[in-house]
Design a protein around this motif. Structure first.
Motif, short mmCIF file in Angstrom:
data_model
loop_
_atom_site.label_atom_id
_atom_site.label_comp_id
_atom_site.label_asym_id
_atom_site.label_seq_id
_atom_site.Cartn_x
_atom_site.Cartn_y
_atom_site.Cartn_z
N GLU A 119 -102.46 -37.53 34.01
CA GLU A 119 -103.73 -38.18 33.66
C GLU A 119 -103.93 -38.05 32.16
O GLU A 119 -103.48 -37.10 31.53
CB GLU A 119 -104.89 -37.48 34.39
N LYS A 161 -111.85 -37.59 31.34
CA LYS A 161 -110.72 -38.46 31.66
C LYS A 161 -110.84 -39.79 30.93
O LYS A 161 -111.95 -40.33 30.79
CB LYS A 161 -110.64 -38.72 33.17
N SER A 210 -104.36 -41.94 38.01
CA SER A 210 -103.31 -40.92 37.92
C SER A 210 -101.99 -41.66 37.94
O SER A 210 -101.85 -42.68 38.64
CB SER A 210 -103.38 -39.95 39.09
#
Length: 168
Positions: A78, A86, A91
């Motif tokens: 990630e 994030k 992912s």
């Protein structure tokens, strides 16, 4: 006595030019710590740094490892911003550092690849192979090649067989 405050490229640390760095947690060995101006701003658990040393961007690649407590599987990657958030909600099975064009090659299945920008947005189409050459990308689909620019536009669509003219 002078104390060096700029992080160096240790085995467990990545840094950039914005007074920020990230490192694998040295105390608990659980997760990655994000620092700004020498102060801890966030810990992301059940992750470890994929790349260490100097990073040209404020985006870091963290890899997951198996943890029943966290519900994570090993082998996923990630992207995280310097503040520990994030970059996007994806992912990846393969995640590369950002290149000189400001793009990173990713794959969600290790078969199909595409590029993302520093905001985590897809640039261009999905291909079976992508490689950077002289600022352009050689793209491949079903063994047919083409050329893509850094904006994701196919200059030569992936539908050509390039011959190898090298003499043996």
């Amino acid at each position: 006595i002078s104390i060096e405050t700029t992080p160096k490229a240790y085995n467990n640390k990545a840094y950039n030019n914005s007074n920020g760095y990230v490192m694998n947690n040295p105390t608990t060995f659980n997760g990655v710590d994000f620092y700004k101006n020498g102060k801890l701003v966030k810990n992301v658990s059940c992750r470890s740094l994929k790349e260490t040393g100097y990073m040209a961007t404020d985006v870091y690649i963290l890899g997951t490892y198996y943890s029943r407590d966290c519900g994570t599987q090993q082998g996923e990657y990630e992207y995280y911003k310097a503040n520990g958030e994030k970059l996007n909600d994806k992912s990846y099975k393969r995640a590369e550092k950002f290149d000189s064009n400001g793009l990173a090659e990713v794959s969600e299945d290790k078969t199909n690849y595409y590029m993302i920008d520093k905001n985590g947005k897809q640039v261009g189409n999905v291909y079976t192979n992508i490689s950077l050459d002289s600022g352009f990308y050689i793209i491949t689909n079903n063994d047919l090649k083409g050329i893509m620019n850094k904006q994701g536009k196919e200059i030569i669509p992936a539908g050509h067989e390039f011959e190898n003219n090298a003499k043996e």
